[in-house]
Design an enzyme around this catalytic site. Structure first.
Site, mmCIF file in Angstrom:
data_model
loop_
_atom_site.group_PDB
_atom_site.id
_atom_site.type_symbol
_atom_site.label_atom_id
_atom_site.label_comp_id
_atom_site.label_asym_id
_atom_site.label_seq_id
_atom_site.Cartn_x
_atom_site.Cartn_y
_atom_site.Cartn_z
ATOM 1 N N ASP A 1 0.844 -1.204 0.000
ATOM 2 C CA ASP A 1 0.000 0.000 0.000
ATOM 3 C C ASP A 1 0.874 1.247 0.000
ATOM 4 O O ASP A 1 0.650 2.193 -0.767
ATOM 5 C CB ASP A 1 -1.000 -0.008 1.171
ATOM 6 C CG ASP A 1 -0.371 -0.333 2.515
ATOM 7 O OD1 ASP A 1 0.815 -0.732 2.562
ATOM 8 O OD2 ASP A 1 -1.071 -0.190 3.540
ATOM 9 N N ASP B 1 1.343 -7.100 -10.751
ATOM 10 C CA ASP B 1 0.360 -6.771 -11.789
ATOM 11 C C ASP B 1 -0.161 -5.359 -11.564
ATOM 12 O O ASP B 1 -0.213 -4.535 -12.476
ATOM 13 C CB ASP B 1 -0.790 -7.786 -11.734
ATOM 14 C CG ASP B 1 -1.861 -7.493 -12.769
ATOM 15 O OD1 ASP B 1 -1.488 -7.203 -13.919
ATOM 16 O OD2 ASP B 1 -3.059 -7.539 -12.417
HETATM 17 C C1 IPM Z 1 -0.687 -8.495 -17.323
HETATM 18 C C2 IPM Z 1 -2.155 -8.751 -17.534
HETATM 19 C C3 IPM Z 1 -2.464 -10.199 -17.236
HETATM 20 C C4 IPM Z 1 -2.102 -10.463 -15.784
HETATM 21 C C5 IPM Z 1 -3.903 -10.646 -17.549
HETATM 22 C C6 IPM Z 1 -4.297 -10.339 -18.966
HETATM 23 C C7 IPM Z 1 -4.125 -12.095 -17.240
HETATM 24 O O1 IPM Z 1 -2.896 -7.886 -16.754
HETATM 25 O O2 IPM Z 1 0.124 -9.126 -18.045
HETATM 26 O O3 IPM Z 1 -0.337 -7.665 -16.499
HETATM 27 O O4 IPM Z 1 -2.939 -10.252 -14.883
HETATM 28 O O5 IPM Z 1 -0.979 -10.875 -15.546
HETATM 29 MG MG MG Z 2 -1.763 -6.413 -15.740
#
Ligand code: IPM
Ligand code: MG
Length: 361
Positions: free
Chosen positions: A224, A248
């Site tokens: 965070d 992500d």
């Molecule tokens: C990324 C994308 C992917 C993930 C999705 C499309 C599954 O957001 O490559 O960051 O969550 O890893």
């Molecule tokens: Mg992503």
């Protein structure tokens, strides 16, 4: 020796941006001595439509045989009603896990020409150069058990499992320390060790591996706070290492510091530097088929592939310099447009990169 590159255009804007990346590769092959064979295959929604499977056996076989993979993007509203296991995203996640691509390198670098495209003040993002090292084959993305179950009272409950084993943490930590040692020598490990046991272990293991890298200064940050610090003072970071889910989220956040998510490439590597290269953005179904997408993240992914898997450092630099040059020349797609800029189409941006490459012959 001629190397094989698997070309996976996928869905949404995928085919449009991939066409520009392929033009770049064809130019390098025709005029700069690059020895590659390109082989196309279906993945994601396109593969579901053609075969019923987001990762057909043929695609997986090519992926395993290829020296490197280029992937554009998968997914879209058309396939959202499908069950989770049948969705386009499973094609991408399947490739990552089947190929053991555990190390995801996501550089967030600001091209000076785009300082004004960032939603942050130019002085906050000027010279920004962060590398996010995201673990890519573990965590809650793959942890079992998972699903939706029915409780005794009849209510449904969704559940996922956040898992990290010591060896998984250790190997991604090594990639991050090695990267930091080649850069400014600072590594920030991001976790939620105040709440989640799996990331408490993460912190412990990263600290232990860190003892082998006395020249890298290791710090730890809760996720965070890391999100807040990335917006408050992003230049405090050199390399960040984190798990699959946090990575992500933080990499999308970091991309916006550089002006647009349409600019950021990524490399997903196995332990032998075989890799899959993809822009970090998604399939952007809202602008698909309109030649509005920015192909530069895809083209910069080609540069990363040249560097890490094809061992063509000079050509990688050539492509990166060509991208910098088209930005200096004032070319902008809609996502990086400033007030007085004229907007070019996906194809024109790709053509401009190719023209700069040709001018270097
Ligand atoms: C990324 C994308 C992917 C993930 C999705 C499309 C599954 O957001 O490559 O960051 O969550 O890893
Ligand atoms: Mg992503």
């Amino acid at each position: 020796m001629t190397k094989t590159v698997a070309v996976l255009a996928g869905d949404g804007i995928g085919p449009e941006i991939m066409a520009e990346a392929v033009k770049v590769l064809e130019t390098l092959r025709a005029s700069f001595g690059l020895k590659v064979t390109l082989e196309n295959a279906l993945v994601g929604g396109a593969a579901i439509d053609a075969t019923g499977n987001p990762l057909p056996a043929e695609t997986l076989a090519l992926a395993k045989r290829a020296d490197a993979l280029l992937l554009a993007a998968v997914g879209g509203p058309k396939w959202e009603p499908l069950e989770m296991a049948q969705r386009p995203e499973k094609g991408l996640l399947g490739l990552r896990s089947e190929l053991g691509l555990f190390a995801n390198l996501r550089p967030a670098t600001l091209f000076p020409e785009l300082a004004n495209a960032s939603t942050l003040k130019p002085e906050v993002v000027e010279n920004l150069d962060i590398l996010i090292v995201r673990e890519l084959t573990g965590d809650i993305y793959f942890g079992q058990p998972r699903g939706v179950r029915v409780l005794e009272n009849g209510e449904r409950q969704g559940f996922n499992t956040m898992l990290y084993s010591e060896s998984e943490i250790e190997r991604i930590a090594r990639v991050a320390f090695e990267s930091a040692a080649k850069r400014q020598g600072r590594l920030c490990s991001v976790d939620k060790a105040n709440v989640l046991e799996s990331t408490e272990l993460w912190r412990e293991v990263v600290t232990r591996v860190g003892k082998e890298y006395p020249n890298v200064k290791l710090t730890h940050m809760y996720v965070d706070n890391a999100a807040m610090q990335l917006v408050r003072n992003p230049k405090q970071f050199d390399v960040m290492v984190t798990g699959n889910l946090f990575g992500d989220i933080l990499s999308d956040l970091a991309s916006q510091l550089t002006g647009s998510i349409g600019m950021l490439p990524s490399a997903s590597l196995d332990s032998n530097n075989k890799g899959m290269y993809e822009p970090i953005h998604g399939s952007a179904p809202d602008i698909a088929g309109k030649q509005l997408a920015n192909p530069l993240a895809m083209i910069l992914s080609v540069a990363m592939m040249l560097r890490y898997s094809l061992k063509e450092e000079k050509l990688a630099v050539l492509v990166e310099e060509a991208v910098a040059q088209v930005l200096r020349d004032g070319l902008r797609t809609a996502d990086i447009k400033g007030d007085n800029d004229t907007v070019v189409k996906t194809r024109e941006m790709g053509d401009a990169v190719v023209a700069v490459l040709r001018s270097k012959l």
